[in-house]
Design an enzyme around this catalytic site. Structure first.
Site, mmCIF file in Angstrom:
data_model
loop_
_atom_site.group_PDB
_atom_site.id
_atom_site.type_symbol
_atom_site.label_atom_id
_atom_site.label_comp_id
_atom_site.label_asym_id
_atom_site.label_seq_id
_atom_site.Cartn_x
_atom_site.Cartn_y
_atom_site.Cartn_z
ATOM 1 N N HIS A 294 126.603 23.582 -56.177
ATOM 2 C CA HIS A 294 126.689 24.185 -54.844
ATOM 3 C C HIS A 294 125.290 24.333 -54.238
ATOM 4 O O HIS A 294 125.062 23.961 -53.084
ATOM 5 C CB HIS A 294 127.389 25.550 -54.976
ATOM 6 C CG HIS A 294 127.510 26.325 -53.719
ATOM 7 N ND1 HIS A 294 128.717 26.494 -53.079
ATOM 8 C CD2 HIS A 294 126.600 27.000 -52.978
ATOM 9 C CE1 HIS A 294 128.536 27.250 -51.999
ATOM 10 N NE2 HIS A 294 127.252 27.568 -51.924
ATOM 11 N N GLU A 295 124.344 24.880 -55.026
ATOM 12 C CA GLU A 295 122.995 25.106 -54.504
ATOM 13 C C GLU A 295 122.266 23.788 -54.263
ATOM 14 O O GLU A 295 121.544 23.648 -53.269
ATOM 15 C CB GLU A 295 122.197 26.030 -55.426
ATOM 16 C CG GLU A 295 122.795 27.416 -55.610
ATOM 17 C CD GLU A 295 123.145 28.149 -54.323
ATOM 18 O OE1 GLU A 295 122.466 27.946 -53.286
ATOM 19 O OE2 GLU A 295 124.100 28.941 -54.331
ATOM 20 N N CYS B 257 130.490 31.217 -50.011
ATOM 21 C CA CYS B 257 129.101 30.925 -49.670
ATOM 22 C C CYS B 257 128.582 32.021 -48.757
ATOM 23 O O CYS B 257 129.302 32.457 -47.846
ATOM 24 C CB CYS B 257 129.032 29.571 -48.966
ATOM 25 S SG CYS B 257 127.367 29.074 -48.489
ATOM 26 N N HIS C 119 123.344 22.450 -50.988
ATOM 27 C CA HIS C 119 122.657 23.086 -49.858
ATOM 28 C C HIS C 119 121.354 22.377 -49.554
ATOM 29 O O HIS C 119 121.036 22.096 -48.389
ATOM 30 C CB HIS C 119 122.361 24.561 -50.151
ATOM 31 C CG HIS C 119 123.452 25.487 -49.766
ATOM 32 N ND1 HIS C 119 123.950 25.567 -48.483
ATOM 33 C CD2 HIS C 119 124.143 26.396 -50.495
ATOM 34 C CE1 HIS C 119 124.904 26.476 -48.440
ATOM 35 N NE2 HIS C 119 125.042 26.992 -49.656
#
Length: 181
Positions: A146-147, A104, A150
């Site tokens: 993953h995004e 990341c 976030h």
């Protein structure tokens, strides 16, 4: 972005937000204004992602708590996926659950094995307000999940448990960028 333009060429590289910053640990708000500021943010996200050699970048990783991310990521067959999503919602994450290495830009220089589904579907909008649906498999599915994490206020470190989490946190504590998170 105009058709045929290269994303990020008109953007500026913004400073990255690192693990421990509050903006990374709070859910992001929906975009309500699809105007020029949003287009500039998308361009800046691409420029910043490319400058730091990432495959995805969420707005809160540059300190902007809005639901926007960009990506330029291959899948497991090396097919390139390039784009952005505004107000994304992860509507499906299914298939096999695989543990794979994940890094990341907000935890520079580190990675850990993270369990993710090998198929993901994200729905959202373009910067001009057009609806989009993105299907990802393999590594690209990992990127989409993953995004989206976030934008929900999570980093991959939140998905690592037990001994592996403690080891990752020891590595974080030894980095030059750590601020006591």
């Amino acid at each position: 972005m105009r058709n045929g333009s290269i994303p990020g060429t008109r953007g500026r590289v913004r400073p990255l937000t690192l693990l421990g910053s509050p903006v990374l640990h709070e859910p992001c708000g929906d975009v309500t204004d699809f105007g020029p500021e949003l287009a500039t943010l998308v361009e800046d996200l691409f420029a910043t992602m490319y400058a730091h050699e990432g495959v995805g970048l969420a707005a809160n990783q540059v300190g902007v708590p809005l639901r926007v991310f960009v990506y330029d990521c291959p899948d497991d067959e090396e097919v390139r996926h390039l784009g952005h999503v505004v107000n994304p919602r992860l509507v499906a994450a299914d298939g096999l659950v695989l543990r794979g290495p994940e890094g990341c830009l907000s935890l520079p220089g580190l990675e850990a094995g993270v369990e993710r589904h090998d198929h993901a579907v994200v729905e959202g909008f373009t910067a001009t307000g057009e609806p989009v649906t993105i299907h990802g498999t393999g590594f690209f599915a990992r990127c989409l999940q993953h995004e989206c994490d976030h934008l929900d206020g999570k980093t991959y470190a939140d998905r690592v448990e037990g001994r592996r989490h403690r080891r990752l946190m020891r590595q974080v504590a030894r980095t030059s960028w750590h601020r006591g998170s």
